[in-house]
Design a protein around this motif. Structure first.
Motif, PDB file in Angstrom:
ATOM      1  N   ASN A 167      -6.741   0.657  -5.720  1.00 20.44           N
ATOM      2  CA  ASN A 167      -5.794   1.624  -5.174  1.00 20.44           C
ATOM      3  C   ASN A 167      -4.599   1.725  -6.117  1.00 20.44           C
ATOM      4  O   ASN A 167      -4.043   0.701  -6.533  1.00 20.44           O
ATOM      5  CB  ASN A 167      -5.310   1.185  -3.788  1.00 20.44           C
ATOM      6  N   ILE A 168      -4.220   2.950  -6.447  1.00 17.43           N
ATOM      7  CA  ILE A 168      -3.106   3.174  -7.364  1.00 17.43           C
ATOM      8  C   ILE A 168      -2.199   4.246  -6.773  1.00 17.43           C
ATOM      9  O   ILE A 168      -2.674   5.281  -6.313  1.00 17.43           O
ATOM     10  CB  ILE A 168      -3.591   3.631  -8.755  1.00 17.43           C
ATOM     11  N   ALA A 169      -0.894   3.980  -6.770  1.00 21.95           N
ATOM     12  CA  ALA A 169       0.096   4.968  -6.318  1.00 21.95           C
ATOM     13  C   ALA A 169       1.269   4.943  -7.289  1.00 21.95           C
ATOM     14  O   ALA A 169       1.806   3.875  -7.602  1.00 21.95           O
ATOM     15  CB  ALA A 169       0.563   4.670  -4.903  1.00 21.95           C
ATOM     16  N   VAL A 170       1.661   6.126  -7.778  1.00 23.68           N
ATOM     17  CA  VAL A 170       2.771   6.229  -8.722  1.00 23.68           C
ATOM     18  C   VAL A 170       3.726   7.316  -8.239  1.00 23.68           C
ATOM     19  O   VAL A 170       3.294   8.409  -7.856  1.00 23.68           O
ATOM     20  CB  VAL A 170       2.281   6.595 -10.142  1.00 23.68           C
ATOM     21  N   THR A 171       5.018   7.014  -8.250  1.00 21.80           N
ATOM     22  CA  THR A 171       6.039   8.005  -7.897  1.00 21.80           C
ATOM     23  C   THR A 171       6.994   8.172  -9.071  1.00 21.80           C
ATOM     24  O   THR A 171       7.528   7.190  -9.601  1.00 21.80           O
ATOM     25  CB  THR A 171       6.834   7.586  -6.650  1.00 21.80           C
ATOM     26  N   TYR A 172       7.174   9.427  -9.495  1.00 24.83           N
ATOM     27  CA  TYR A 172       8.139   9.771 -10.543  1.00 24.83           C
ATOM     28  C   TYR A 172       9.300  10.517  -9.894  1.00 24.83           C
ATOM     29  O   TYR A 172       9.086  11.395  -9.059  1.00 24.83           O
ATOM     30  CB  TYR A 172       7.501  10.678 -11.599  1.00 24.83           C
ATOM     31  N   VAL A 173      10.518  10.170 -10.285  1.00 25.09           N
ATOM     32  CA  VAL A 173      11.701  10.849  -9.770  1.00 25.09           C
ATOM     33  C   VAL A 173      12.493  11.383 -10.957  1.00 25.09           C
ATOM     34  O   VAL A 173      12.944  10.621 -11.813  1.00 25.09           O
ATOM     35  CB  VAL A 173      12.587   9.907  -8.919  1.00 25.09           C
ATOM     36  N   GLN A 182      -1.525   9.507  -5.959  1.00 20.85           N
ATOM     37  CA  GLN A 182      -2.273   8.430  -5.328  1.00 20.85           C
ATOM     38  C   GLN A 182      -3.754   8.607  -5.604  1.00 20.85           C
ATOM     39  O   GLN A 182      -4.273   9.724  -5.594  1.00 20.85           O
ATOM     40  CB  GLN A 182      -2.039   8.408  -3.815  1.00 20.85           C
ATOM     41  N   THR A 183      -4.438   7.500  -5.850  1.00 20.91           N
ATOM     42  CA  THR A 183      -5.873   7.561  -6.049  1.00 20.91           C
ATOM     43  C   THR A 183      -6.515   6.284  -5.544  1.00 20.91           C
ATOM     44  O   THR A 183      -5.890   5.217  -5.518  1.00 20.91           O
ATOM     45  CB  THR A 183      -6.236   7.783  -7.531  1.00 20.91           C
ATOM     46  N   TYR A 184      -7.749   6.414  -5.157  1.00 17.81           N
ATOM     47  CA  TYR A 184      -8.561   5.291  -4.702  1.00 17.81           C
ATOM     48  C   TYR A 184      -9.853   5.335  -5.502  1.00 17.81           C
ATOM     49  O   TYR A 184     -10.546   6.350  -5.519  1.00 17.81           O
ATOM     50  CB  TYR A 184      -8.848   5.422  -3.204  1.00 17.81           C
ATOM     51  N   ILE A 185     -10.152   4.256  -6.220  1.00 17.95           N
ATOM     52  CA  ILE A 185     -11.348   4.192  -7.051  1.00 17.95           C
ATOM     53  C   ILE A 185     -12.338   3.264  -6.359  1.00 17.95           C
ATOM     54  O   ILE A 185     -12.169   2.039  -6.394  1.00 17.95           O
ATOM     55  CB  ILE A 185     -11.021   3.679  -8.464  1.00 17.95           C
ATOM     56  N   PRO A 186     -13.360   3.799  -5.699  1.00 16.22           N
ATOM     57  CA  PRO A 186     -14.243   2.954  -4.895  1.00 16.22           C
ATOM     58  C   PRO A 186     -15.159   2.058  -5.705  1.00 16.22           C
ATOM     59  O   PRO A 186     -15.412   0.919  -5.334  1.00 16.22           O
ATOM     60  CB  PRO A 186     -15.042   3.966  -4.068  1.00 16.22           C
TER      61      PRO A 186
END
Length: 252
Positions: A167-173, A182-186
């Motif tokens: 699971n990967i989540a990145v926020t840029y401001v 957001q992505t989920y790599i099964p």
């Protein structure tokens, strides 16, 4: 344990004297004959870690050919330490590592000034003798990304995995605008879906295969009410956004 056989060519005699691998003496040896003449077989028992390269003659001392040539190592054998020994964490492996500093891309001069905290969440179960063991990680990155000719952006990244599931989540401001991906790599060979949302109300879904090739028919770009505001297309090998008025915009 590990073992190997060593020989010289037909015109040279093999000389063996207190053979050591990485400073560790062989525990036993035996001799024999083949088409090239005499060879020696050597074993190292009760090894606590894997040799670097058991087939490289330079990693040994005490092996000589009478004509000054290097002996040939053949038929290296790796024994029980590769699969069966109970090699577990004995306190030397950290469960958490924190980095605070700057990572720079020398090719572009872009840099990330951040605090990176990585945790190994199942370290207590670490058994490297088990081929099915997968480390579970939890990584948090918080900092500022500076790219050439761009204003600094705050970046927050969260990565976690359980086995092969990621699971990967990145926020840029950037100023008043924030973008979250957001992505989920099964699994290794499954399609990847990246969901993006922004404070401006634009939402996107990018679908790609495990090799990174975008599925343009399944990828969408809409506003928060679901209206299509653009599409992802391939333009000379580069994924770009195409708007209804025919204009394009690079994702870079």
């Amino acid at each position: 344990w590990f073992g190997m056989q060593v020989e010289c060519d037909k015109n040279s005699t093999l000389q063996v004297s207190n053979v050591k691998y990485d400073g560790i003496s062989a525990t036993d040896f035996y001799d024999g004959t083949n088409n090239n003449g005499t060879y020696y077989g050597l074993n190292w028992n009760n090894m606590t870690s894997a040799p670097v390269d058991v087939s490289n003659a330079k990693n040994y001392t005490g092996l000589f050919c009478s004509d000054g040539s290097s002996p040939t190592i053949f038929h290296p054998q790796k024994g029980h330490w590769t699969h069966h020994d109970n090699f577990r964490n004995s306190g030397y492996l950290p469960s958490e590592i924190t980095f605070n500093g700057t990572l720079t891309n020398n090719a572009t001069s872009a840099y990330l000034n951040a605090n990176i905290d990585a945790k190994w969440t199942n370290i207590a179960d670490a058994n490297f003798s088990n081929d099915t063991y997968k480390p579970n990680l939890d990584v948090v990155v918080a900092g500022t990304l500076q790219m050439p000719s761009s204003a600094p952006m705050k970046v927050n990244l969260n990565y976690s995995n359980v086995g092969v599931k990621q699971n990967i989540a990145v926020t840029y401001v950037n100023g008043d605008t924030s973008i979250t991906a957001q992505t989920y790599i099964p699994s290794k060979d499954s399609n990847i879906t990246v969901n993006l949302s922004s404070s401006a109300g634009i939402q996107a879904k990018i679908v790609a295969d495990s090799h990174g090739h975008v599925d343009y028919s399944a990828s969408t770009l809409t506003n928060k009410s679901g209206k299509t505001v653009g599409s992802f297309v391939d333009r000379a090998g580069v994924t770009v956004v195409k708007y209804p008025d025919g204009t394009f915009e690079s994702l870079y």
